[in-house]
Write an enzyme that holds these catalytic residues in place. Structure first.
Site, PDB file in Angstrom:
ATOM      1  N   ASN A  11     -38.634 -43.532 -25.108  1.00 53.87           N
ATOM      2  CA  ASN A  11     -39.901 -43.124 -24.508  1.00 53.87           C
ATOM      3  C   ASN A  11     -40.103 -43.986 -23.269  1.00 53.87           C
ATOM      4  O   ASN A  11     -40.498 -45.144 -23.379  1.00 53.87           O
ATOM      5  CB  ASN A  11     -41.036 -43.320 -25.528  1.00 53.87           C
ATOM      6  CG  ASN A  11     -42.402 -43.057 -24.930  1.00 53.87           C
ATOM      7  OD1 ASN A  11     -42.518 -42.525 -23.834  1.00 53.87           O
ATOM      8  ND2 ASN A  11     -43.440 -43.447 -25.666  1.00 53.87           N
ATOM      9  N   HIS A  99     -48.865 -39.630 -29.247  1.00 54.31           N
ATOM     10  CA  HIS A  99     -48.569 -41.056 -29.091  1.00 54.31           C
ATOM     11  C   HIS A  99     -49.887 -41.837 -29.030  1.00 54.31           C
ATOM     12  O   HIS A  99     -50.879 -41.353 -28.490  1.00 54.31           O
ATOM     13  CB  HIS A  99     -47.756 -41.285 -27.812  1.00 54.31           C
ATOM     14  CG  HIS A  99     -47.217 -42.674 -27.719  1.00 54.31           C
ATOM     15  ND1 HIS A  99     -47.992 -43.732 -27.318  1.00 54.31           N
ATOM     16  CD2 HIS A  99     -46.002 -43.193 -28.018  1.00 54.31           C
ATOM     17  CE1 HIS A  99     -47.269 -44.847 -27.366  1.00 54.31           C
ATOM     18  NE2 HIS A  99     -46.052 -44.536 -27.790  1.00 54.31           N
ATOM     19  N   GLU A 169     -45.637 -45.412 -35.710  1.00 56.87           N
ATOM     20  CA  GLU A 169     -45.707 -46.468 -34.710  1.00 56.87           C
ATOM     21  C   GLU A 169     -46.974 -47.290 -34.923  1.00 56.87           C
ATOM     22  O   GLU A 169     -48.060 -46.904 -34.457  1.00 56.87           O
ATOM     23  CB  GLU A 169     -45.733 -45.866 -33.302  1.00 56.87           C
ATOM     24  CG  GLU A 169     -44.503 -45.071 -32.955  1.00 56.87           C
ATOM     25  CD  GLU A 169     -44.296 -45.012 -31.444  1.00 56.87           C
ATOM     26  OE1 GLU A 169     -43.242 -45.470 -30.996  1.00 56.87           O
ATOM     27  OE2 GLU A 169     -45.189 -44.544 -30.734  1.00 56.87           O
ATOM     28  N   SER A 215     -41.743 -52.113 -30.638  1.00 54.30           N
ATOM     29  CA  SER A 215     -40.926 -53.313 -30.388  1.00 54.30           C
ATOM     30  C   SER A 215     -39.579 -53.277 -31.095  1.00 54.30           C
ATOM     31  O   SER A 215     -39.063 -54.319 -31.511  1.00 54.30           O
ATOM     32  CB  SER A 215     -41.705 -54.586 -30.744  1.00 54.30           C
ATOM     33  OG  SER A 215     -42.843 -54.715 -29.904  1.00 54.30           O
TER      34      SER A 215
HETATM   35  P1  PGA Z   1     -42.153 -50.298 -27.471  1.00 54.17           P
HETATM   36  O1  PGA Z   1     -42.865 -48.852 -27.434  1.00 54.17           O
HETATM   37  O2  PGA Z   1     -40.762 -50.100 -27.966  1.00 54.17           O
HETATM   38  O3  PGA Z   1     -42.206 -50.780 -26.044  1.00 54.17           O
HETATM   39  O4  PGA Z   1     -42.961 -51.146 -28.392  1.00 54.17           O
HETATM   40  C1  PGA Z   1     -42.635 -47.915 -28.442  1.00 54.17           C
HETATM   41  C2  PGA Z   1     -43.447 -46.671 -28.192  1.00 54.17           C
HETATM   42  O5  PGA Z   1     -44.623 -46.783 -27.827  1.00 54.17           O
HETATM   43  O6  PGA Z   1     -42.951 -45.537 -28.342  1.00 54.17           O
END
Ligand code: PGA
Length: 252
Positions: A11, A99, A169, A215
């Site tokens: 993403n 999201h 998430e 993350s």
């Molecule tokens: P990140 O984002 O890997 O930077 O934490 C994940 C996401 O929001 O899809």
């Protein structure tokens, strides 16, 4: 073990000008061409402005392209929006919906996410439906309930393992460097699958992919991707570097 093939999805969020996006896509396509391919499906979701150059850059490779959002309608007076038919027309195969950044920045609620997911399915796209609790909700002991209710409210009618992917998430883990522990991730993923059993039946629930996002990096991906109910990753920051995204894919 399950027959679910893992999905590693990047993403890119609102990042990259044409040169950056093209270089990133070409870098990934070159990795795939050099082989051996990782044992997972690979997807990148660039900003809308980069979909055309990215589709062109990965043509002929196994790398799929998706949108980061879509509207619930096919066309009409919706200034600034992009319909799922438009994404499909450009060569996208997936659309992320719901999201947490959309839910926060644009006040999107479950019913809208569900409508978007249903529109994506109607356009022949695979919907990636995102859910996740905030830190305050986790601290208040509401994690499983919040995720269950977002799932039930956001899952499209007609969802199947072929046309729908769920992404868990935790909001507190997105872009913070604070990743969920394997126990925290597995607990929520198992609860999501249990809810899918109730909604869709055992066979569909067993086949549906549930991604972890927040993350995920090369150094924690292997442990997360080895969990029984984690079927891939939705990756933000680490999807902006060919080496990091590839290393995560190779962890499958
Ligand atoms: P990140 O984002 O890997 O930077 O934490 C994940 C996401 O929001 O899809």
């Amino acid at each position: 073990m399950s027959a679910r093939r893992k999905l590693i999805a990047g993403n890119w969020k609102m990042n990259g000008l044409r040169a950056d996006g093209t270089a990133l896509a070409k870098g990934l396509a070159a990795k795939l061409a050099a082989g051996p391919a990782p044992a997972c499906d690979l997807l990148v979701c660039p900003p809308f402005t980069l979909i055309v150059p990215v589709v062109e850059a990965v043509a002929g490779s196994a790398l799929a392209v998706g949108g980061q959002d879509c509207h619930a309608k096919t066309s009409g007076a919706h200034t600034g929006d992009t319909s799922p038919a438009m994404l499909a027309d450009l060569g996208c195969r997936y659309a992320i919906v719901g999201h947490s950044e959309r839910r926060t920045d644009h006040a999107e609620i479950d019913a809208q996410v569900k409508a978007k997911a249903e529109a994506a399915l109607a356009a022949g796209l695979i919907a990636i439906v995102c859910i996740g609790e905030t830190l305050a909700q986790r601290d208040a002991g509401q994690t499983l309930e919040v995720n269950r209710s977002q799932l039930v409210g956001s899952l499209p009618d007609g969802a199947t393992p072929e046309n729908t992917v769920v992404a868990y998430e935790p909001v507190w883990a997105i872009g913070t460097g604070r990743v969920a522990t394997p126990a925290q991730a597995q607990e929520v993923h198992a609860a999501i699958r249990a809810e899918l059993v109730k909604k869709l039946g055992a066979a569909a629930a067993a086949g549906m992919r549930i991604l972890y996002g927040g993350s995920m990096k090369p150094d924690n991906a292997r442990e997360l991707l080895a969990l029984p109910d984690v079927d891939g990753g939705l990756i933000g920051g680490a999807s902006l570097k060919v080496a990091d995204f590839w290393a995560i894919a190779e962890s499958c």
